[in-house]
Design an enzyme around this catalytic site. Sequence first.
Site, PDB file in Angstrom:
ATOM      1  CE1 TYR A  71      -3.280  -3.039   1.054  1.00 35.66           C
ATOM      2  CE2 TYR A  71      -4.271  -1.258  -0.210  1.00 35.66           C
ATOM      3  CZ  TYR A  71      -4.309  -2.549   0.239  1.00 35.66           C
ATOM      4  OH  TYR A  71      -5.366  -3.372  -0.088  1.00 35.66           O
ATOM      5  CD  GLN A 105     -15.514  -0.852  -8.853  1.00 33.61           C
ATOM      6  OE1 GLN A 105     -15.530  -2.041  -8.529  1.00 33.61           O
ATOM      7  NE2 GLN A 105     -15.507  -0.483 -10.123  1.00 33.61           N
ATOM      8  CG  HIS A 123     -13.765  -0.674  -3.221  1.00 28.62           C
ATOM      9  ND1 HIS A 123     -13.548  -1.090  -4.515  1.00 28.62           N
ATOM     10  CD2 HIS A 123     -14.950  -1.208  -2.860  1.00 28.62           C
ATOM     11  CE1 HIS A 123     -14.558  -1.850  -4.912  1.00 28.62           C
ATOM     12  NE2 HIS A 123     -15.431  -1.930  -3.924  1.00 28.62           N
TER      13      HIS A 123
HETATM   14  C1  BV8 Z   1     -18.530  -7.398   0.316  1.00 29.94           C
HETATM   15  C2  BV8 Z   1      -9.695  -1.862  -2.195  1.00 29.94           C
HETATM   16  C3  BV8 Z   1     -20.160  -8.203   1.845  1.00 29.94           C
HETATM   17  C4  BV8 Z   1      -8.440  -2.610  -1.831  1.00 29.94           C
HETATM   18  C5  BV8 Z   1     -11.056  -3.446  -3.499  1.00 29.94           C
HETATM   19  C6  BV8 Z   1     -21.522 -11.057  -4.284  1.00 29.94           C
HETATM   20  C7  BV8 Z   1     -22.033 -10.156  -3.376  1.00 29.94           C
HETATM   21  C8  BV8 Z   1     -21.233  -9.635  -2.363  1.00 29.94           C
HETATM   22  C9  BV8 Z   1     -19.884  -9.992  -2.280  1.00 29.94           C
HETATM   23  C10 BV8 Z   1     -19.388 -10.873  -3.192  1.00 29.94           C
HETATM   24  C11 BV8 Z   1     -20.192 -11.413  -4.178  1.00 29.94           C
HETATM   25  N1  BV8 Z   1     -19.424 -12.239  -4.919  1.00 29.94           N
HETATM   26  C12 BV8 Z   1     -18.170 -12.233  -4.433  1.00 29.94           C
HETATM   27  C13 BV8 Z   1     -18.118 -11.437  -3.368  1.00 29.94           C
HETATM   28  C14 BV8 Z   1     -16.936 -11.168  -2.573  1.00 29.94           C
HETATM   29  C15 BV8 Z   1     -16.050 -10.052  -3.134  1.00 29.94           C
HETATM   30  C16 BV8 Z   1     -15.952 -10.045  -4.632  1.00 29.94           C
HETATM   31  O1  BV8 Z   1     -16.649  -9.295  -5.311  1.00 29.94           O
HETATM   32  N2  BV8 Z   1     -15.044 -10.835  -5.155  1.00 29.94           N
HETATM   33  C17 BV8 Z   1     -14.826 -10.861  -6.591  1.00 29.94           C
HETATM   34  C18 BV8 Z   1     -13.342 -10.970  -6.857  1.00 29.94           C
HETATM   35  C19 BV8 Z   1     -15.652 -11.984  -7.161  1.00 29.94           C
HETATM   36  N3  BV8 Z   1     -16.542  -8.773  -2.689  1.00 29.94           N
HETATM   37  C20 BV8 Z   1     -16.166  -8.354  -1.482  1.00 29.94           C
HETATM   38  O2  BV8 Z   1     -15.496  -9.005  -0.704  1.00 29.94           O
HETATM   39  C21 BV8 Z   1     -16.631  -6.957  -1.088  1.00 29.94           C
HETATM   40  N4  BV8 Z   1     -17.255  -7.038   0.201  1.00 29.94           N
HETATM   41  O3  BV8 Z   1     -19.197  -7.691  -0.629  1.00 29.94           O
HETATM   42  O4  BV8 Z   1     -19.002  -7.425   1.629  1.00 29.94           O
HETATM   43  C22 BV8 Z   1     -19.636  -9.583   2.144  1.00 29.94           C
HETATM   44  C23 BV8 Z   1     -18.775  -9.737   3.214  1.00 29.94           C
HETATM   45  C24 BV8 Z   1     -18.344 -11.045   3.516  1.00 29.94           C
HETATM   46  C25 BV8 Z   1     -18.734 -12.129   2.729  1.00 29.94           C
HETATM   47  C26 BV8 Z   1     -19.551 -11.911   1.608  1.00 29.94           C
HETATM   48  C27 BV8 Z   1     -20.013 -10.641   1.326  1.00 29.94           C
HETATM   49  C28 BV8 Z   1     -15.452  -6.022  -0.947  1.00 29.94           C
HETATM   50  C29 BV8 Z   1     -14.847  -5.745  -2.294  1.00 29.94           C
HETATM   51  C30 BV8 Z   1     -13.825  -4.595  -2.187  1.00 29.94           C
HETATM   52  C31 BV8 Z   1     -12.426  -5.139  -2.374  1.00 29.94           C
HETATM   53  N5  BV8 Z   1     -11.475  -4.025  -2.409  1.00 29.94           N
HETATM   54  N6  BV8 Z   1     -10.219  -2.391  -3.470  1.00 29.94           N
HETATM   55  C32 BV8 Z   1      -7.332  -2.344  -2.813  1.00 29.94           C
HETATM   56  O5  BV8 Z   1      -7.537  -1.669  -3.845  1.00 29.94           O
HETATM   57  O6  BV8 Z   1      -6.212  -2.810  -2.507  1.00 29.94           O
HETATM   58  S1  BV8 Z   1     -11.629  -4.001  -4.984  1.00 29.94           S
HETATM   59  C33 BV8 Z   1     -10.498  -3.705  -6.211  1.00 29.94           C
HETATM   60  O7  BV8 Z   1     -11.115  -4.193  -7.385  1.00 29.94           O
HETATM   61  C34 BV8 Z   1     -10.201  -2.255  -6.518  1.00 29.94           C
HETATM   62  O8  BV8 Z   1     -10.915  -1.326  -5.726  1.00 29.94           O
HETATM   63  C35 BV8 Z   1     -10.708  -2.095  -7.933  1.00 29.94           C
HETATM   64  O9  BV8 Z   1     -11.142  -0.836  -8.212  1.00 29.94           O
HETATM   65  C36 BV8 Z   1     -11.809  -3.071  -7.868  1.00 29.94           C
HETATM   66  C37 BV8 Z   1     -12.509  -3.429  -9.102  1.00 29.94           C
HETATM   67  O10 BV8 Z   1     -11.551  -3.632 -10.077  1.00 29.94           O
HETATM   68  P1  BV8 Z   1     -11.587  -2.603 -11.310  1.00 29.94           P
HETATM   69  O11 BV8 Z   1     -11.617  -1.211 -10.778  1.00 29.94           O
HETATM   70  O12 BV8 Z   1     -12.669  -3.023 -12.221  1.00 29.94           O
HETATM   71  O13 BV8 Z   1     -10.170  -2.836 -11.895  1.00 29.94           O
HETATM   72  P2  BV8 Z   1      -9.787  -3.990 -12.887  1.00 29.94           P
HETATM   73  O14 BV8 Z   1      -8.318  -3.993 -12.965  1.00 29.94           O
HETATM   74  O15 BV8 Z   1     -10.529  -5.233 -12.515  1.00 29.94           O
HETATM   75  O16 BV8 Z   1     -10.414  -3.515 -14.289  1.00 29.94           O
HETATM   76  C38 BV8 Z   1      -9.975  -2.319 -14.884  1.00 29.94           C
HETATM   77  C39 BV8 Z   1     -10.760  -2.207 -16.165  1.00 29.94           C
HETATM   78  O17 BV8 Z   1     -10.378  -0.991 -16.807  1.00 29.94           O
HETATM   79  C40 BV8 Z   1     -10.444  -3.337 -17.142  1.00 29.94           C
HETATM   80  O18 BV8 Z   1     -11.677  -3.880 -17.608  1.00 29.94           O
HETATM   81  C41 BV8 Z   1      -9.705  -2.638 -18.296  1.00 29.94           C
HETATM   82  O19 BV8 Z   1     -10.056  -3.158 -19.557  1.00 29.94           O
HETATM   83  C42 BV8 Z   1     -10.213  -1.224 -18.188  1.00 29.94           C
HETATM   84  N7  BV8 Z   1      -9.282  -0.199 -18.662  1.00 29.94           N
HETATM   85  C43 BV8 Z   1      -7.925  -0.213 -18.592  1.00 29.94           C
HETATM   86  N8  BV8 Z   1      -7.452   0.939 -19.120  1.00 29.94           N
HETATM   87  C44 BV8 Z   1      -8.531   1.681 -19.499  1.00 29.94           C
HETATM   88  C45 BV8 Z   1      -9.699   0.960 -19.213  1.00 29.94           C
HETATM   89  N9  BV8 Z   1     -10.936   1.429 -19.476  1.00 29.94           N
HETATM   90  C46 BV8 Z   1     -11.025   2.651 -20.064  1.00 29.94           C
HETATM   91  N10 BV8 Z   1      -9.949   3.402 -20.372  1.00 29.94           N
HETATM   92  C47 BV8 Z   1      -8.700   2.951 -20.122  1.00 29.94           C
HETATM   93  N11 BV8 Z   1      -7.631   3.715 -20.445  1.00 29.94           N
END
Ligand code: BV8
Length: 250
Positions: A71, A105, A123
């Site tokens: 971080y 996010q 987040h």
């Molecule tokens: C929770 C902070 C309740 C830390 C982050 C269903 C319902 C509820 C929960 C879940 C569920 N299914 C699964 C879960 C659990 C989990 C989850 O979602 N897991 C995923 C992996 C399946 N969710 C959680 O745990 C959340 N909590 O729901 O609480 C709960 C509690 C207990 C048990 C169950 C439920 C908490 C989630 C928060 C995690 N923390 N960040 C840190 O950053 O270190 S999330 C992390 O991913 C970042 O914040 C990031 O922003 C976020 C999402 O990723 P993206 O922003 O989309 O980034 P990514 O790299 O993936 O994509 C970038 C995109 O940009 C790409 O598509 C790319 O093509 C595009 N791009 C690139 N360049 C450009 C561009 N687009 C346009 N222009 C460009 N130039």
Amino acid sequence: MSDLDEVITALAHHLHAAQHVTVLTGAGISAESGIPTFRDAQTGLWSQFDPEELASPAGFARNPGLVWRWYAERRIKACAAQPNPAHYALVDLAKMVPKLTLITQNIDGLHQRAGSQDVIELHGSLHRARCMADGTVHTTWDYDEELPQCPDCGALLRPDVVWFGEYLPVAALEAAYTATLDCDVFFSIGTSGVVEPAASLPRIALSRGATVLILNLEQTTAARPPLFTIHGKAGEVLPRLVSTVRRLRA
Ligand code: BV8
């Protein structure tokens, strides 16, 4: 007129008529500021770690020094980065519509540095740390300390971010749902739409009849109103969209 021109023109008319625009951003909007997206291959030391492992309570409990180093590096990178035209386009758009709610996010703080107000940080933020003992939040701490301690009580600090498996801040999530349910145009910009509950917001907006734009590098340009998708860079597409709205208003 290219597909992209047609989609931008159609969207600009929706924005021109909109009463409330809600925008959700992900790591992709900061990519053109030089900040790696969350799922970009981790580089250097971090290539051997899974970001979802590091961004978890278990990961921190297992090796707080390693997680703090991750971080600290990301915070330094965010401080050195500059907002890009996509961040500024959203600041401009907010001045052109009656109401704009920005939900992010991202934890890099670039929206605020670009001038966006009242940003909903789903987040958390790299620029805050939280006391593990009493939950107090601090905006400065000893950055040279491998395991930073609370200046008030000496307990271990943790990054003030939401880790996987942790609940999102209630007020932020409620505000995000309210703005998603109320808006007539919803933008999802630069997010892979993987992480819940943020990933559900565009679907909720669509189900409530909003016009929805998905702007990402991975989608293709298509217009199936009310859902529009644009395959392109946020830093190129958003400024074009905003200048089209500006011409409509002239
Ligand atoms: C929770 C902070 C309740 C830390 C982050 C269903 C319902 C509820 C929960 C879940 C569920 N299914 C699964 C879960 C659990 C989990 C989850 O979602 N897991 C995923 C992996 C399946 N969710 C959680 O745990 C959340 N909590 O729901 O609480 C709960 C509690 C207990 C048990 C169950 C439920 C908490 C989630 C928060 C995690 N923390 N960040 C840190 O950053 O270190 S999330 C992390 O991913 C970042 O914040 C990031 O922003 C976020 C999402 O990723 P993206 O922003 O989309 O980034 P990514 O790299 O993936 O994509 C970038 C995109 O940009 C790409 O598509 C790319 O093509 C595009 N791009 C690139 N360049 C450009 C561009 N687009 C346009 N222009 C460009 N130039």
